[in-house]
Design an enzyme around this catalytic site. Structure first.
Site, short mmCIF file in Angstrom:
data_model
loop_
_atom_site.label_atom_id
_atom_site.label_comp_id
_atom_site.label_asym_id
_atom_site.label_seq_id
_atom_site.Cartn_x
_atom_site.Cartn_y
_atom_site.Cartn_z
N GLU A 164 20.86 35.85 29.52
CA GLU A 164 21.57 35.62 30.85
C GLU A 164 21.79 33.80 30.85
O GLU A 164 21.49 33.03 30.10
CB GLU A 164 20.66 36.02 31.80
CG GLU A 164 20.03 37.17 31.88
CD GLU A 164 21.35 38.30 32.52
OE1 GLU A 164 22.36 37.82 32.49
OE2 GLU A 164 21.00 39.02 33.18
N ASP A 221 18.64 44.10 21.47
CA ASP A 221 17.88 44.02 22.66
C ASP A 221 17.40 45.47 22.95
O ASP A 221 17.98 46.52 22.28
CB ASP A 221 18.70 43.42 23.87
CG ASP A 221 20.18 44.11 24.08
OD1 ASP A 221 20.32 45.18 23.65
OD2 ASP A 221 20.98 43.19 24.66
N HIS A 259 26.90 36.82 29.31
CA HIS A 259 25.72 37.02 28.43
C HIS A 259 26.05 37.69 27.07
O HIS A 259 26.88 38.43 27.01
CB HIS A 259 24.65 37.86 29.52
CG HIS A 259 24.69 39.36 29.63
ND1 HIS A 259 24.93 39.67 30.89
CD2 HIS A 259 24.71 40.45 28.70
CE1 HIS A 259 25.01 40.89 30.74
NE2 HIS A 259 25.05 41.45 29.37
N ASN A 269 29.08 38.15 32.79
CA ASN A 269 28.66 36.41 33.43
C ASN A 269 28.42 36.04 32.09
O ASN A 269 27.73 34.74 31.93
CB ASN A 269 27.32 36.56 34.12
CG ASN A 269 26.19 37.38 33.29
OD1 ASN A 269 26.29 37.68 32.17
ND2 ASN A 269 25.10 37.23 34.04
C1 GLP Z 1 24.40 44.63 28.27
C2 GLP Z 1 23.85 44.82 26.80
C3 GLP Z 1 24.64 43.73 25.90
C4 GLP Z 1 26.13 44.24 25.97
C5 GLP Z 1 26.71 43.91 27.28
C6 GLP Z 1 28.06 44.43 27.70
O1 GLP Z 1 23.91 44.34 29.12
N1 GLP Z 1 22.46 44.31 26.74
O2 GLP Z 1 24.23 43.74 24.78
O3 GLP Z 1 26.77 43.76 25.12
O4 GLP Z 1 25.86 44.27 28.33
O5 GLP Z 1 28.05 45.75 27.80
P1 GLP Z 1 29.29 46.66 27.80
O6 GLP Z 1 29.84 46.58 26.44
O7 GLP Z 1 28.79 48.00 28.40
O8 GLP Z 1 30.21 46.15 28.77
#
Ligand code: GLP
Length: 254
Positions: free
Chosen positions: A143, A67, A138, A136
């Site tokens: 989302e 992303d 995702h 949540n």
């Molecule tokens: C972000 C990214 C995701 C990631 C997730 C968890 O929004 N777009 O690809 O896996 O949130 O993030 P983190 O690893 O910092 O908890």
């Protein structure tokens, strides 16, 4: 789905790097799907160490990132382009032309997004997709409510996600409201999935990953349908799950 438990994030990250190393040794031309966020940082540090020791060669590896934010230029310090440069690409011998980031499309141009899926297919698909998970549920920036048949597309970020990512920006207002992300179908097409879950704040997400019904309301639940998912989790993330499902030898096969 195999869930492996580790005492801490450091141990988890070493294992994650071992799995990526196995993949690259098995096929030096591997196509990796990569994630940003905090979860894969330890993995990337370990991959850099393995490269420096001469145990890994990225010269034929190709990568596709999950992303990218819309509304930020590639050069913005919080863009995922910059994240990947700073945390992995600049330290290993991967060829810049072999690294691919989804590009925010020009207004309403869905074709730009679908071109990313097409490019993945032209490279014979992703061999190993690294994932993190949002509180949540995702995955990527898909989302809750995202269709399981989605391909790469533009999303409106939920407030919860923007708040979670605000730690990387000076203020909450600076966090972009939109992003471009591989779709759920894009992710599910990867041959193997490696999901990293660390920390107390992810306990509930891990529990729901296992026990939620497969439902678009909790995007990561779709992984229950994938034939080859390995979840690496540290003890602080497994605590809630363990109350219902005891691990045997730090493993749980669901
Ligand atoms: C972000 C990214 C995701 C990631 C997730 C968890 O929004 N777009 O690809 O896996 O949130 O993030 P983190 O690893 O910092 O908890």
């Amino acid at each position: 789905m195999l869930i492996e438990r580790f005492d801490d994030y450091e141990q988890l990250s070493i294992k994650a790097a071992e799995l990526v190393k196995e993949q690259i040794l098995h096929d030096p031309e591997s196509v990796l799907g990569l994630a940003t966020g905090s979860s894969p940082l330890g993995l990337y540090e370990n991959l850099i160490d393995l490269f420096k020791k001469g145990d890994l060669d990225f010269s034929s590896v190709k990568t596709f990132n999950l992303d990218e934010y819309c509304e930020l230029s590639k050069d913005h310090p919080q863009s995922y382009h910059q994240f990947m440069q700073h945390h992995l690409f600049q330290y290993v011998n991967i060829k810049p032309e072999n690294t691919h980031m989804p590009t925010p499309p020009s207004v309403d141009n869905q074709m730009d997004c679908l071109a990313f899926d097409k490019l993945i297919s032209q490279n014979n698909g992703i061999d190993l997709q690294v994932l993190g998970i949002g509180g949540n549920g995702h995955i990527g920036f898909n989302e809750p409510g995202t269709s399981f048949s989605s391909r790469t597309h533009v999303v409106q970020l939920h407030e919860e996600t923007r708040r979670a990512n605000a730690r990387f920006f000076n203020t909450y207002e600076e966090v972009p409201k939109k992003a471009v992300t591989m779709g759920i179908k894009t992710i599910m097409r990867a041959k193997k999935i490696l999901l990293i879950i660390s920390g107390q704040s992810k306990q509930q997400a891990l529990y729901q990953l296992v026990f939620s019904s497969v439902d678009e309301a909790f995007p990561a639940s779709v992984l229950q349908l994938h034939p080859d998912v390995t979840v690496l989790a540290d003890r602080s993330a497994t605590a809630t799950l363990e109350q219902k499902c005891p691990f045997t030898d730090n493993r749980l096969n669901i």
